[in-house]
Design a protein around this motif. Structure first.
Motif, PDB file in Angstrom:
ATOM      1  N   GLU A 121       1.308  -0.602   0.051  1.00 45.68           N
ATOM      2  CA  GLU A 121      -0.226  -0.020  -0.042  1.00 45.68           C
ATOM      3  C   GLU A 121       1.271   1.206   0.031  1.00 45.68           C
ATOM      4  N   GLN A 122       1.902   1.031   0.602  1.00 47.27           N
ATOM      5  CA  GLN A 122       2.690   2.789   0.937  1.00 47.27           C
ATOM      6  C   GLN A 122       3.478   2.804  -0.301  1.00 47.27           C
ATOM      7  N   SER A 123       3.775   2.087  -0.617  1.00 49.32           N
ATOM      8  CA  SER A 123       4.365   1.706  -2.893  1.00 49.32           C
ATOM      9  C   SER A 123       3.579   1.843  -3.159  1.00 49.32           C
ATOM     10  N   VAL A 124       2.829   1.672  -3.630  1.00 50.91           N
ATOM     11  CA  VAL A 124       1.795   2.406  -4.435  1.00 50.91           C
ATOM     12  C   VAL A 124       1.582   3.488  -3.847  1.00 50.91           C
ATOM     13  N   ALA A 125       1.300   4.109  -3.270  1.00 51.07           N
ATOM     14  CA  ALA A 125       0.992   5.793  -2.366  1.00 51.07           C
ATOM     15  C   ALA A 125       2.067   6.111  -3.242  1.00 51.07           C
ATOM     16  N   ASP A 126       3.692   5.963  -3.295  1.00 52.18           N
ATOM     17  CA  ASP A 126       4.732   6.737  -3.405  1.00 52.18           C
ATOM     18  C   ASP A 126       4.649   6.452  -4.684  1.00 52.18           C
ATOM     19  N   ASP A 127       4.270   5.407  -5.396  1.00 52.01           N
ATOM     20  CA  ASP A 127       4.368   5.939  -7.128  1.00 52.01           C
ATOM     21  C   ASP A 127       3.366   7.089  -7.806  1.00 52.01           C
ATOM     22  N   GLN A 162       2.583   9.593  -5.886  1.00 49.01           N
ATOM     23  CA  GLN A 162       3.320  10.981  -5.356  1.00 49.01           C
ATOM     24  C   GLN A 162       4.426  11.039  -6.557  1.00 49.01           C
ATOM     25  N   MET A 163       4.827  10.456  -6.846  1.00 50.75           N
ATOM     26  CA  MET A 163       5.976  10.204  -7.843  1.00 50.75           C
ATOM     27  C   MET A 163       5.665  11.127  -9.137  1.00 50.75           C
TER      28      MET A 163
END
Length: 203
Positions: free
Chosen positions: A190-196, A198-199
């Protein structure tokens, strides 16, 4: 694949085979177990004669159940369907994680809804058959209606089970569930998806 699922859910803990779970003077054999994860086939848990107490005890001892080879069920195997429903209830109430392989989509696992109407028609035709067979007991319309009502009860119970299965397959259920290994994996994803996201927004 099944071995990999057990490894993923258990954090690659050592696997034990044929673990005996004892309770209330009874014993339940767990074919495969590892760090709070248990693996059964549908036949082992729902075709064999198990009670609600068995499923509740199983859910107490294991936070994750891998259930394989779940078939499409109908009125002809209603006993297996009842046990499956009872199993889902026990897992749901204990907030256990269920990983399941099935013959069809969960919405199509029980065909009883279509069968209730045909069952009513078939039982109505049996009135004459019963009389011609010279059976000592007269089968009344009330008894036929009672049998059909039982089928409708199972349809309702299975609809509730499907609703619970949908909830149990959600990311929220995994994250808030008892299997912390899967919960942490889900949170990292979930955090990885959120970071992607944002990028991409920043770009």
């Amino acid at each position: 694949v099944l071995h990999a699922l057990v490894g993923l859910a258990s954090g690659n803990a050592p696997v034990e085979n044929n673990v005996e779970l004892r309770f209330l003077g009874r014993a339940l054999c767990v074919p495969v177990a590892a760090n709070g994860v248990a693996r059964f086939s549908f036949a082992q848990l729902c075709k064999d004669a198990h009670s609600a107490a068995d499923y509740i005890e199983l859910a107490k001892h294991y936070h994750t159940l891998i259930l394989t080879d779940v078939p499409v069920m109908s009125m002809s195997n209603r006993n297996e369907a009842r046990r499956f429903i009872t199993l889902i209830d026990a897992l749901y109430e204990s907030h256990a994680v269920l990983i399941m392989s099935s013959e069809d989509d969960i919405y199509n696992l029980f065909t009883g809804k279509c069968e209730v109407d045909s069952f009513r028609a078939e039982t109505a035709q049996l009135t004459g058959t019963v009389e011609s067979a010279h059976l000592s007991e007269v089968v009344t319309e009330d008894k036929f209606n009672a049998l059909a009502y039982a089928g409708e009860e199972e349809v309702f119970a299975f609809q509730r089970a499907v609703s619970r299965l949908v909830e149990m397959s959600s990311r929220h259920w995994i994250i808030t569930g008892r299997n912390r290994i899967l919960a942490e994996n889900a949170m990292r994803q979930e955090q990885s998806v959120a970071d992607d996201s944002q990028m991409r927004s920043a770009a």
